[in-house]
Scaffold this motif. Structure first.
Motif, PDB file in Angstrom:
ATOM      1  N   TYR A 270      -8.373  13.177 -20.027  1.00  0.00           N
ATOM      2  CA  TYR A 270      -7.446  12.150 -19.550  1.00  0.00           C
ATOM      3  C   TYR A 270      -7.017  11.186 -20.649  1.00  0.00           C
ATOM      4  O   TYR A 270      -5.840  10.843 -20.773  1.00  0.00           O
ATOM      5  N   ASN A 271      -7.994  10.739 -21.481  1.00  0.00           N
ATOM      6  CA  ASN A 271      -7.681   9.743 -22.500  1.00  0.00           C
ATOM      7  C   ASN A 271      -6.737  10.263 -23.567  1.00  0.00           C
ATOM      8  O   ASN A 271      -6.075   9.486 -24.255  1.00  0.00           O
ATOM      9  N   ARG A 272      -6.688  11.579 -23.743  1.00  0.00           N
ATOM     10  CA  ARG A 272      -5.812  12.141 -24.767  1.00  0.00           C
ATOM     11  C   ARG A 272      -4.437  12.451 -24.210  1.00  0.00           C
ATOM     12  O   ARG A 272      -3.530  12.797 -24.970  1.00  0.00           O
TER      13      ARG A 272
ATOM     14  N   LEU B 100       1.034   9.610 -19.482  1.00  0.00           N
ATOM     15  CA  LEU B 100       1.419   9.378 -18.093  1.00  0.00           C
ATOM     16  C   LEU B 100       1.888  10.673 -17.442  1.00  0.00           C
ATOM     17  O   LEU B 100       1.662  10.909 -16.250  1.00  0.00           O
ATOM     18  N   PHE B 101       2.552  11.517 -18.265  1.00  0.00           N
ATOM     19  CA  PHE B 101       3.054  12.804 -17.795  1.00  0.00           C
ATOM     20  C   PHE B 101       1.950  13.616 -17.099  1.00  0.00           C
ATOM     21  O   PHE B 101       2.142  14.166 -16.013  1.00  0.00           O
ATOM     22  N   ALA B 102       0.768  13.640 -17.747  1.00  0.00           N
ATOM     23  CA  ALA B 102      -0.345  14.412 -17.197  1.00  0.00           C
ATOM     24  C   ALA B 102      -0.815  13.822 -15.877  1.00  0.00           C
ATOM     25  O   ALA B 102      -1.188  14.552 -14.950  1.00  0.00           O
ATOM     26  N   LEU B 103      -0.797  12.491 -15.787  1.00  0.00           N
ATOM     27  CA  LEU B 103      -1.197  11.843 -14.532  1.00  0.00           C
ATOM     28  C   LEU B 103      -0.273  12.270 -13.399  1.00  0.00           C
ATOM     29  O   LEU B 103      -0.721  12.628 -12.303  1.00  0.00           O
ATOM     30  N   VAL B 104       1.053  12.277 -13.695  1.00  0.00           N
ATOM     31  CA  VAL B 104       2.026  12.677 -12.679  1.00  0.00           C
ATOM     32  C   VAL B 104       1.795  14.130 -12.281  1.00  0.00           C
ATOM     33  O   VAL B 104       1.810  14.478 -11.090  1.00  0.00           O
ATOM     34  N   GLU B 105       1.561  14.985 -13.294  1.00  0.00           N
ATOM     35  CA  GLU B 105       1.343  16.398 -12.997  1.00  0.00           C
ATOM     36  C   GLU B 105       0.105  16.594 -12.114  1.00  0.00           C
ATOM     37  O   GLU B 105       0.123  17.383 -11.174  1.00  0.00           O
ATOM     38  N   ALA B 106      -0.956  15.858 -12.431  1.00  0.00           N
ATOM     39  CA  ALA B 106      -2.179  15.982 -11.631  1.00  0.00           C
ATOM     40  C   ALA B 106      -1.946  15.464 -10.217  1.00  0.00           C
ATOM     41  O   ALA B 106      -2.471  16.020  -9.247  1.00  0.00           O
ATOM     42  N   LEU B 107      -1.140  14.416 -10.084  1.00  0.00           N
ATOM     43  CA  LEU B 107      -0.843  13.892  -8.754  1.00  0.00           C
ATOM     44  C   LEU B 107      -0.041  14.904  -7.943  1.00  0.00           C
ATOM     45  O   LEU B 107      -0.264  15.062  -6.742  1.00  0.00           O
TER      46      LEU B 107
ATOM     47  N   ALA C  30     -13.892  21.762 -22.145  1.00  0.00           N
ATOM     48  CA  ALA C  30     -13.143  21.273 -20.990  1.00  0.00           C
ATOM     49  C   ALA C  30     -11.971  20.410 -21.435  1.00  0.00           C
ATOM     50  O   ALA C  30     -10.889  20.471 -20.847  1.00  0.00           O
ATOM     51  N   VAL C  31     -12.174  19.605 -22.501  1.00  0.00           N
ATOM     52  CA  VAL C  31     -11.078  18.781 -23.015  1.00  0.00           C
ATOM     53  C   VAL C  31      -9.944  19.679 -23.498  1.00  0.00           C
ATOM     54  O   VAL C  31      -8.768  19.472 -23.174  1.00  0.00           O
ATOM     55  N   GLN C  32     -10.304  20.730 -24.277  1.00  0.00           N
ATOM     56  CA  GLN C  32      -9.269  21.660 -24.755  1.00  0.00           C
ATOM     57  C   GLN C  32      -8.551  22.331 -23.595  1.00  0.00           C
ATOM     58  O   GLN C  32      -7.321  22.493 -23.608  1.00  0.00           O
TER      59      GLN C  32
END
Lengths: 117, 167
Positions: free
Chosen positions: A83-85, A88-95, B131-133
């Protein structure tokens, strides 16, 4: 492989400790059986009926839904640790990912699959 | 013998012993419990093959969910619950023997043909790094499969509910 040494040690303790308690109790405890002592203990209540009964179908529906969301966890775990890497795009995708499955849960709820009767 | 070899032998014994106990168990419920032993052995093999994440998934999904689902399915079946344990052999055993022998022959053939040409994964990063990758790959290269997986799970959920509700 070394990182699993802790897991292996944990597994070993998890097997040995309960076994030691059970075997120790069996070795040290007096054995004077009577019908009341041999009866099934279930939270201090009198047991009702047979052990091998047919269960309600609701258990199966719950297990089905659980399998689906268990697999969801496997997909979301890599996202969560990265998550830290990610932005926001990834957050939207996960949602979106979770939202599609929440729609399924909503469907199950509306169809009464979550009702207990 | 290295530690890895010792663990491999223990895991293999667990898998083979559980599998044997499963197919010879006279109660379907007991058979399903033995199946969990085989699943656990597979998880250890995944870890030995440097696929620790798959090993954890194996425990989480197969032992935590699939085995529970199968146990519930057995506990729902009136013909199985409440009856005395069934016979150890049925009329199907010659057919099963042919199938199992064929599978064993194919596996042995493949082992012989492979010779010494074995590959295992390179020393993998630890589970968290992996898992991070994986998470980064899900969000970049494999974004579409990631979202499609959600749709597949949705279809599976609705399909399963439709089938169960009809009965």
């Amino acid at each position: 492989m070394r990182e699993y040494a802790v897991l292996g040690a944990f597994l070993l303790v998890g097997i040995v400790l309960p076994a030691a308690v059970v075997i120790g109790g069996w070795l040290l405890g007096p054995k004077r059986a009577n019908p009341v002592k041999n009866s099934t203990y279930e939270c201090g209540l009198e047991t009702v009926g047979e052990t091998w009964i047919q269960f309600k179908v609701q258990y199966y529906v719950y297990a089905l839904i659980f399998v689906i969301f268990d697999i969801e966890v496997v997909y979301l775990y890599p996202w969560a640790v990265a998550y830290n890497r990610l932005g926001l795009f990834a957050l939207v995708e996960a949602l979106i990912f979770a939202g599609i499955l929440v729609a399924g849960l909503f469907y199950a709820w509306r169809k009464g699959a979550l009702a207990w009767f | 013998m290295t530690l890895e070899q010792g663990i491999f032998i223990l895991a293999s014994l667990l898998m083979l012993g559980s599998a044997l106990a499963m197919v010879t168990a006279r109660s379907m419920f007991v058979a399903a419990l033995w199946m969990i032993g085989t699943f656990a052995g597979v998880a250890v093999l995944f870890i030995l093959l440097n696929a620790g994440f798959l090993g954890i998934v194996q425990i989480l999904i197969y032992i935590g969910a699939i085995a529970v689902l199968i146990l519930f399915a057995i506990m729902l079946t009136p013909d199985v619950m409440g009856l005395k344990p069934g016979p150890r052999y049925t009329g199907q055993w010659p057919l099963a023997a042919v199938m199992a022998s064929t599978l064993a022959a194919v596996i042995v053939l493949l082992l012989v043909r492979a010779g010494n040409d074995w590959h295992i994964a390179d020393a993998a990063p630890n589970v968290t790094d992996f898992a991070v990758q994986l998470g980064e790959a899900f969000m970049t290269t494999y974004l579409l499969p990631f979202e499609v997986a959600s749709g597949v799970l949705l279809v599976a959920l609705i399909g399963a509910l439709v089938i169960v509700r009809d009965e």
